[in-house]
Scaffold this motif. Structure first.
Motif, PDB file in Angstrom:
ATOM      1  N   THR A 120       0.888  -1.149   0.025  1.00  0.00           N
ATOM      2  CA  THR A 120      -0.007   0.134  -0.107  1.00  0.00           C
ATOM      3  C   THR A 120       0.856   1.137  -0.074  1.00  0.00           C
ATOM      4  O   THR A 120       2.212   1.104   0.089  1.00  0.00           O
ATOM      5  N   ASP A 121       0.254   2.496  -0.223  1.00  0.00           N
ATOM      6  CA  ASP A 121       1.172   3.679  -0.258  1.00  0.00           C
ATOM      7  C   ASP A 121       2.073   3.857   1.047  1.00  0.00           C
ATOM      8  O   ASP A 121       3.220   4.495   1.028  1.00  0.00           O
ATOM      9  N   ALA A 174     -10.514  -4.125   7.744  1.00  0.00           N
ATOM     10  CA  ALA A 174      -9.881  -3.795   9.217  1.00  0.00           C
ATOM     11  C   ALA A 174      -9.942  -2.301   9.143  1.00  0.00           C
ATOM     12  O   ALA A 174      -8.853  -2.049   8.864  1.00  0.00           O
ATOM     13  N   ASP A 175     -10.634  -1.650   9.921  1.00  0.00           N
ATOM     14  CA  ASP A 175     -10.846  -0.082   9.870  1.00  0.00           C
ATOM     15  C   ASP A 175     -10.809   0.399  10.921  1.00  0.00           C
ATOM     16  O   ASP A 175     -11.920   0.412  11.860  1.00  0.00           O
ATOM     17  N   GLU A 176      -9.690   1.117  11.625  1.00  0.00           N
ATOM     18  CA  GLU A 176      -9.640   1.654  12.847  1.00  0.00           C
ATOM     19  C   GLU A 176     -10.307   2.674  12.921  1.00  0.00           C
ATOM     20  O   GLU A 176     -10.806   3.300  14.133  1.00  0.00           O
ATOM     21  N   ALA A 177     -10.844   3.354  11.766  1.00  0.00           N
ATOM     22  CA  ALA A 177     -11.572   4.714  11.847  1.00  0.00           C
ATOM     23  C   ALA A 177     -13.286   4.113  12.241  1.00  0.00           C
ATOM     24  O   ALA A 177     -14.010   4.982  12.169  1.00  0.00           O
ATOM     25  N   GLY A 196      -4.495  -3.145   7.258  1.00  0.00           N
ATOM     26  CA  GLY A 196      -3.570  -1.905   6.905  1.00  0.00           C
ATOM     27  C   GLY A 196      -2.031  -2.072   7.397  1.00  0.00           C
ATOM     28  O   GLY A 196      -1.675  -2.849   8.234  1.00  0.00           O
ATOM     29  N   PRO A 197      -1.295  -0.879   6.745  1.00  0.00           N
ATOM     30  CA  PRO A 197       0.173  -0.780   7.154  1.00  0.00           C
ATOM     31  C   PRO A 197       0.023  -0.297   8.533  1.00  0.00           C
ATOM     32  O   PRO A 197      -0.819   0.314   9.039  1.00  0.00           O
ATOM     33  N   GLU A 198       1.400  -0.134   8.885  1.00  0.00           N
ATOM     34  CA  GLU A 198       1.599   0.662  10.439  1.00  0.00           C
ATOM     35  C   GLU A 198       0.927   1.992  10.544  1.00  0.00           C
ATOM     36  O   GLU A 198       0.522   2.368  11.154  1.00  0.00           O
ATOM     37  N   GLY A 199       1.288   2.755   9.229  1.00  0.00           N
ATOM     38  CA  GLY A 199       0.701   4.032   8.973  1.00  0.00           C
ATOM     39  C   GLY A 199      -0.744   4.331   8.568  1.00  0.00           C
ATOM     40  O   GLY A 199      -1.156   5.449   8.343  1.00  0.00           O
ATOM     41  N   GLY A 200      -1.327   3.233   8.573  1.00  0.00           N
ATOM     42  CA  GLY A 200      -2.506   3.178   8.110  1.00  0.00           C
ATOM     43  C   GLY A 200      -2.728   3.290   6.579  1.00  0.00           C
ATOM     44  O   GLY A 200      -1.991   3.593   5.758  1.00  0.00           O
ATOM     45  N   PHE A 201      -4.036   3.083   6.136  1.00  0.00           N
ATOM     46  CA  PHE A 201      -4.485   3.732   4.689  1.00  0.00           C
ATOM     47  C   PHE A 201      -4.495   4.846   4.466  1.00  0.00           C
ATOM     48  O   PHE A 201      -5.149   5.576   5.347  1.00  0.00           O
ATOM     49  N   THR A 202      -4.152   5.336   3.105  1.00  0.00           N
ATOM     50  CA  THR A 202      -4.561   6.858   2.803  1.00  0.00           C
ATOM     51  C   THR A 202      -6.037   6.727   2.599  1.00  0.00           C
ATOM     52  O   THR A 202      -6.763   6.043   2.512  1.00  0.00           O
ATOM     53  N   ASP A 203      -6.541   7.758   2.820  1.00  0.00           N
ATOM     54  CA  ASP A 203      -7.935   8.391   2.568  1.00  0.00           C
ATOM     55  C   ASP A 203      -8.464   7.817   1.131  1.00  0.00           C
ATOM     56  O   ASP A 203      -9.328   7.043   1.115  1.00  0.00           O
ATOM     57  N   ASN A 207     -11.198   5.032   0.670  1.00  0.00           N
ATOM     58  CA  ASN A 207     -12.302   4.946  -0.222  1.00  0.00           C
ATOM     59  C   ASN A 207     -12.461   4.171  -1.023  1.00  0.00           C
ATOM     60  O   ASN A 207     -13.664   3.650  -1.621  1.00  0.00           O
ATOM     61  N   ARG A 208     -11.401   3.744  -1.907  1.00  0.00           N
ATOM     62  CA  ARG A 208     -11.417   2.634  -2.922  1.00  0.00           C
ATOM     63  C   ARG A 208     -12.073   1.376  -2.336  1.00  0.00           C
ATOM     64  O   ARG A 208     -12.738   0.827  -3.064  1.00  0.00           O
ATOM     65  N   ILE A 209     -11.532   0.958  -1.198  1.00  0.00           N
ATOM     66  CA  ILE A 209     -11.621  -0.129  -0.574  1.00  0.00           C
ATOM     67  C   ILE A 209     -13.123  -0.261  -0.090  1.00  0.00           C
ATOM     68  O   ILE A 209     -14.028  -1.230  -0.492  1.00  0.00           O
ATOM     69  N   LEU A 210     -13.685   0.831   0.355  1.00  0.00           N
ATOM     70  CA  LEU A 210     -14.917   0.810   1.038  1.00  0.00           C
ATOM     71  C   LEU A 210     -15.957   0.759  -0.278  1.00  0.00           C
ATOM     72  O   LEU A 210     -17.144   0.339  -0.329  1.00  0.00           O
ATOM     73  N   ALA A 211     -15.590   1.279  -1.593  1.00  0.00           N
ATOM     74  CA  ALA A 211     -16.165   1.369  -3.027  1.00  0.00           C
ATOM     75  C   ALA A 211     -16.086  -0.003  -3.620  1.00  0.00           C
ATOM     76  O   ALA A 211     -17.282  -0.220  -4.251  1.00  0.00           O
TER      77      ALA A 211
END
Ligand code: SAM
Length: 246
Positions: A120-121, A174-177, A196-203, A207-211
Protein backbone atom coordinates in the motif's frame (compact mmCIF):
# COMPACT_ATOMS: atom_id res chain seq x y z
CA UNK A 1 -2.64 -40.44 32.28
CA UNK A 2 -5.62 -40.99 29.91
CA UNK A 3 -6.85 -44.62 29.75
CA UNK A 4 -5.79 -44.97 26.12
CA UNK A 5 -3.02 -42.59 25.16
CA UNK A 6 -3.90 -40.55 22.04
CA UNK A 7 -2.71 -42.08 18.74
CA UNK A 8 -0.41 -41.04 17.11
CA UNK A 9 1.48 -39.87 20.23
CA UNK A 10 1.76 -36.07 19.98
CA UNK A 11 5.42 -36.53 20.89
CA UNK A 12 6.43 -38.03 17.54
CA UNK A 13 8.58 -35.68 15.46
CA UNK A 14 6.61 -34.23 12.57
CA UNK A 15 8.21 -33.19 9.30
CA UNK A 16 7.07 -31.68 6.03
CA UNK A 17 8.56 -33.44 3.00
CA UNK A 18 8.70 -31.95 -0.50
CA UNK A 19 8.18 -35.26 -2.29
CA UNK A 20 4.74 -36.95 -2.54
CA UNK A 21 4.05 -39.38 0.31
CA UNK A 22 2.29 -42.74 -0.09
CA UNK A 23 2.22 -46.12 1.66
CA UNK A 24 5.52 -47.97 1.28
CA UNK A 25 7.32 -44.97 -0.20
CA UNK A 26 11.04 -44.65 0.55
CA UNK A 27 11.93 -40.98 0.96
CA UNK A 28 15.23 -39.16 1.41
CA UNK A 29 15.18 -36.37 4.00
CA UNK A 30 17.21 -33.21 3.48
CA UNK A 31 20.40 -32.41 5.42
CA UNK A 32 18.68 -30.18 8.00
CA UNK A 33 16.01 -32.82 8.69
CA UNK A 34 18.64 -35.59 8.90
CA UNK A 35 20.63 -33.47 11.34
CA UNK A 36 17.51 -32.74 13.41
CA UNK A 37 16.45 -36.40 13.69
CA UNK A 38 19.94 -37.87 13.88
CA UNK A 39 21.93 -35.37 15.92
CA UNK A 40 19.36 -33.33 17.83
CA UNK A 41 16.78 -36.04 18.63
CA UNK A 42 19.41 -38.82 18.33
CA UNK A 43 16.93 -41.15 16.65
CA UNK A 44 18.18 -44.50 15.36
CA UNK A 45 17.08 -46.91 12.66
CA UNK A 46 13.48 -48.03 13.19
CA UNK A 47 12.46 -44.86 15.03
CA UNK A 48 9.00 -43.48 14.14
CA UNK A 49 8.05 -40.04 12.89
CA UNK A 50 5.13 -38.34 11.20
CA UNK A 51 5.42 -36.80 7.74
CA UNK A 52 3.15 -34.77 5.49
CA UNK A 53 3.52 -33.39 1.96
CA UNK A 54 0.91 -30.64 2.12
CA UNK A 55 -1.84 -32.47 0.23
CA UNK A 56 -2.15 -36.19 1.07
CA UNK A 57 -2.62 -35.98 4.82
CA UNK A 58 -0.34 -37.22 7.57
CA UNK A 59 1.64 -40.48 7.53
CA UNK A 60 3.54 -42.64 9.98
CA UNK A 61 7.08 -43.41 8.79
CA UNK A 62 10.16 -45.13 10.15
CA UNK A 63 13.87 -44.34 9.82
CA UNK A 64 15.21 -47.02 7.47
CA UNK A 65 18.70 -45.74 6.72
CA UNK A 66 19.99 -43.35 9.40
CA UNK A 67 22.78 -40.92 8.53
CA UNK A 68 24.10 -37.67 9.99
CA UNK A 69 23.99 -35.75 6.68
CA UNK A 70 21.31 -37.67 4.82
CA UNK A 71 18.64 -40.06 5.99
CA UNK A 72 16.07 -42.38 4.41
CA UNK A 73 12.65 -43.12 5.81
CA UNK A 74 10.00 -45.65 4.84
CA UNK A 75 6.34 -44.64 4.94
CA UNK A 76 4.09 -47.16 6.72
CA UNK A 77 0.52 -45.89 6.78
CA UNK A 78 -1.70 -42.85 6.75
CA UNK A 79 -2.60 -41.54 10.20
CA UNK A 80 -4.88 -38.67 9.05
CA UNK A 81 -6.42 -37.52 5.81
CA UNK A 82 -5.85 -33.93 4.63
CA UNK A 83 -7.91 -31.51 6.78
CA UNK A 84 -10.38 -29.08 5.25
CA UNK A 85 -8.97 -25.58 5.63
CA UNK A 86 -11.58 -22.83 6.07
CA UNK A 87 -11.73 -20.62 2.96
CA UNK A 88 -10.22 -17.53 4.51
CA UNK A 89 -7.48 -15.43 2.92
CA UNK A 90 -5.47 -12.91 4.89
CA UNK A 91 -4.15 -9.87 3.02
CA UNK A 92 -1.65 -7.96 5.14
CA UNK A 93 0.68 -5.00 4.62
CA UNK A 94 4.19 -6.32 5.36
CA UNK A 95 5.83 -4.64 8.34
CA UNK A 96 9.43 -4.95 9.50
CA UNK A 97 10.89 -8.45 8.94
CA UNK A 98 10.43 -9.76 12.50
CA UNK A 99 6.80 -8.61 12.57
CA UNK A 100 6.04 -10.17 9.18
CA UNK A 101 7.72 -13.45 10.18
CA UNK A 102 5.65 -13.51 13.36
CA UNK A 103 2.46 -12.76 11.45
CA UNK A 104 3.05 -15.59 8.95
CA UNK A 105 3.82 -18.06 11.75
CA UNK A 106 0.72 -17.16 13.74
CA UNK A 107 -1.59 -16.96 10.70
CA UNK A 108 -0.48 -20.49 9.77
CA UNK A 109 -1.25 -21.73 13.28
CA UNK A 110 -4.63 -19.94 13.23
CA UNK A 111 -5.59 -21.68 10.00
CA UNK A 112 -5.38 -19.14 7.16
CA UNK A 113 -5.70 -20.80 3.73
CA UNK A 114 -3.84 -18.07 1.81
CA UNK A 115 -1.56 -15.22 2.83
CA UNK A 116 -1.25 -12.18 0.55
CA UNK A 117 1.39 -9.48 1.17
CA UNK A 118 -0.22 -6.20 0.04
CA UNK A 119 1.86 -3.19 -0.95
CA UNK A 120 0.00 0.00 0.00
CA UNK A 121 1.10 3.64 -0.16
CA UNK A 122 2.35 3.50 3.42
CA UNK A 123 3.73 -0.05 3.46
CA UNK A 124 7.18 0.13 5.09
CA UNK A 125 8.67 -3.15 3.86
CA UNK A 126 9.89 -2.81 0.30
CA UNK A 127 10.66 -6.45 -0.27
CA UNK A 128 9.20 -9.71 0.97
CA UNK A 129 11.28 -12.90 0.81
CA UNK A 130 8.70 -15.56 -0.14
CA UNK A 131 11.15 -18.43 0.32
CA UNK A 132 11.70 -17.31 3.90
CA UNK A 133 7.97 -16.91 4.58
CA UNK A 134 7.29 -20.38 3.13
CA UNK A 135 9.93 -21.87 5.41
CA UNK A 136 8.30 -20.16 8.40
CA UNK A 137 4.85 -21.46 7.36
CA UNK A 138 6.23 -25.01 7.01
CA UNK A 139 7.75 -24.90 10.50
CA UNK A 140 4.51 -23.56 11.97
CA UNK A 141 2.52 -26.29 10.19
CA UNK A 142 4.91 -28.98 11.48
CA UNK A 143 4.37 -27.65 15.01
CA UNK A 144 0.60 -27.09 15.00
CA UNK A 145 -0.47 -30.30 13.27
CA UNK A 146 -1.55 -28.87 9.90
CA UNK A 147 -1.26 -31.24 6.94
CA UNK A 148 -2.16 -28.59 4.33
CA UNK A 149 0.15 -25.58 4.04
CA UNK A 150 -1.12 -22.02 3.54
CA UNK A 151 -0.48 -20.63 0.08
CA UNK A 152 1.73 -17.55 0.23
CA UNK A 153 1.03 -15.31 -2.73
CA UNK A 154 3.39 -12.98 -4.55
CA UNK A 155 3.21 -9.44 -3.09
CA UNK A 156 0.54 -7.37 -4.87
CA UNK A 157 -0.32 -3.67 -4.98
CA UNK A 158 -3.60 -2.82 -3.21
CA UNK A 159 -5.19 -1.54 -6.44
CA UNK A 160 -4.35 -4.83 -8.19
CA UNK A 161 -5.74 -6.84 -5.30
CA UNK A 162 -9.05 -4.96 -5.46
CA UNK A 163 -9.27 -5.15 -9.27
CA UNK A 164 -8.42 -8.86 -9.42
CA UNK A 165 -10.68 -9.91 -6.59
CA UNK A 166 -13.70 -12.14 -7.17
CA UNK A 167 -16.58 -10.17 -5.58
CA UNK A 168 -18.08 -13.48 -4.42
CA UNK A 169 -15.27 -13.49 -1.86
CA UNK A 170 -16.38 -11.03 0.83
CA UNK A 171 -13.77 -8.38 1.61
CA UNK A 172 -13.59 -7.62 5.34
CA UNK A 173 -11.55 -4.47 5.77
CA UNK A 174 -10.06 -3.90 9.24
CA UNK A 175 -10.80 -0.21 9.72
CA UNK A 176 -9.55 1.55 12.84
CA UNK A 177 -11.72 4.52 11.90
CA UNK A 178 -14.73 2.41 12.76
CA UNK A 179 -16.79 -0.32 11.22
CA UNK A 180 -19.23 -3.07 12.04
CA UNK A 181 -18.53 -5.24 15.08
CA UNK A 182 -16.42 -8.04 13.63
CA UNK A 183 -18.26 -10.87 15.40
CA UNK A 184 -21.64 -9.64 14.09
CA UNK A 185 -20.39 -9.08 10.57
CA UNK A 186 -18.65 -12.27 9.54
CA UNK A 187 -20.88 -14.65 7.59
CA UNK A 188 -20.05 -18.15 6.32
CA UNK A 189 -18.49 -18.13 2.83
CA UNK A 190 -15.21 -17.30 1.09
CA UNK A 191 -13.51 -14.43 2.88
CA UNK A 192 -10.67 -11.99 2.26
CA UNK A 193 -9.51 -10.23 5.42
CA UNK A 194 -7.54 -7.02 4.79
CA UNK A 195 -5.38 -5.31 7.38
CA UNK A 196 -3.56 -2.03 6.83
CA UNK A 197 0.04 -0.87 7.20
CA UNK A 198 1.54 0.59 10.36
CA UNK A 199 0.78 4.10 9.09
CA UNK A 200 -2.76 3.18 8.07
CA UNK A 201 -4.44 3.42 4.67
CA UNK A 202 -4.54 6.77 2.89
CA UNK A 203 -7.99 8.34 2.50
CA UNK A 204 -7.87 7.58 -1.23
CA UNK A 205 -7.09 3.90 -0.52
CA UNK A 206 -9.76 3.73 2.15
CA UNK A 207 -12.42 5.14 -0.15
CA UNK A 208 -11.39 2.73 -2.87
CA UNK A 209 -11.68 -0.26 -0.49
CA UNK A 210 -15.06 0.88 0.83
CA UNK A 211 -16.30 1.37 -2.76
CA UNK A 212 -15.34 -2.18 -3.75
CA UNK A 213 -18.23 -4.61 -4.32
CA UNK A 214 -19.09 -6.91 -1.39
CA UNK A 215 -16.68 -5.17 0.98
CA UNK A 216 -17.43 -4.27 4.59
CA UNK A 217 -15.45 -2.32 7.19
CA UNK A 218 -15.00 -4.13 10.48
CA UNK A 219 -13.91 -2.75 13.81
CA UNK A 220 -11.53 -4.73 16.01
CA UNK A 221 -12.41 -2.76 19.11
CA UNK A 222 -11.69 0.73 20.53
CA UNK A 223 -7.91 0.51 20.63
CA UNK A 224 -5.47 1.12 17.76
CA UNK A 225 -3.80 -2.22 17.17
CA UNK A 226 -0.40 -2.66 15.55
CA UNK A 227 -0.71 -3.80 11.94
CA UNK A 228 0.35 -7.40 12.64
CA UNK A 229 -1.88 -7.62 15.72
CA UNK A 230 -4.88 -6.32 13.80
CA UNK A 231 -4.40 -8.81 10.96
CA UNK A 232 -4.26 -11.73 13.39
CA UNK A 233 -7.12 -10.41 15.52
CA UNK A 234 -9.30 -10.26 12.41
CA UNK A 235 -8.33 -13.85 11.52
CA UNK A 236 -9.01 -15.12 15.04
CA UNK A 237 -12.37 -13.32 15.14
CA UNK A 238 -13.35 -14.81 11.76
CA UNK A 239 -12.26 -18.31 12.82
CA UNK A 240 -14.26 -18.04 16.02
CA UNK A 241 -17.37 -16.63 14.30
CA UNK A 242 -17.57 -18.70 11.10
CA UNK A 243 -14.37 -20.73 10.85
CA UNK A 244 -13.39 -24.13 12.24
CA UNK A 245 -13.23 -23.08 15.88
CA UNK A 246 -16.99 -23.33 16.24
N1 SAM B 1 -4.05 4.78 11.00
C1 SAM B 1 -3.42 4.67 12.23
C2 SAM B 1 -2.26 5.55 12.18
O1 SAM B 1 -2.38 6.46 11.40
O2 SAM B 1 -1.32 5.41 12.95
C3 SAM B 1 -3.10 3.31 12.71
C4 SAM B 1 -2.91 2.21 11.74
S1 SAM B 1 -2.91 0.68 12.58
C5 SAM B 1 -1.39 0.72 13.41
C6 SAM B 1 -2.60 -0.49 11.32
C7 SAM B 1 -3.82 -1.17 10.73
O3 SAM B 1 -4.39 -2.04 11.69
C8 SAM B 1 -4.95 -0.27 10.31
O4 SAM B 1 -4.76 0.21 9.00
C9 SAM B 1 -6.16 -1.21 10.40
O5 SAM B 1 -6.27 -2.00 9.23
C10 SAM B 1 -5.80 -2.09 11.56
N2 SAM B 1 -6.39 -1.71 12.85
C11 SAM B 1 -5.72 -1.26 13.94
N3 SAM B 1 -6.58 -1.09 14.98
C12 SAM B 1 -7.82 -1.43 14.52
C13 SAM B 1 -9.12 -1.47 15.09
N4 SAM B 1 -9.32 -1.12 16.38
N5 SAM B 1 -10.16 -1.87 14.33
C14 SAM B 1 -9.98 -2.23 13.03
N6 SAM B 1 -8.76 -2.24 12.42
C15 SAM B 1 -7.71 -1.84 13.15
Amino acid sequence: MPATPAWPPRSLPRLYVHSPVSEGASLELDGAQANYLGNVLRLKSGAELLVFDGSSGEWLARISDPGKKRMRITVERQTRGPETIPDVWLAFAPVKRQGTDWLVEKATELGAARLIPVMTDRTVAERVKLERLNAIAIEAAEQCGRTVLPQIAEPVRLARLLEGRDPARTLYFADEAGGERAADTFVPGPALLLGGPEGGFTDEERNRILAARNSVAVSLGPRILRAETAALAALAAWMSAVGDWR
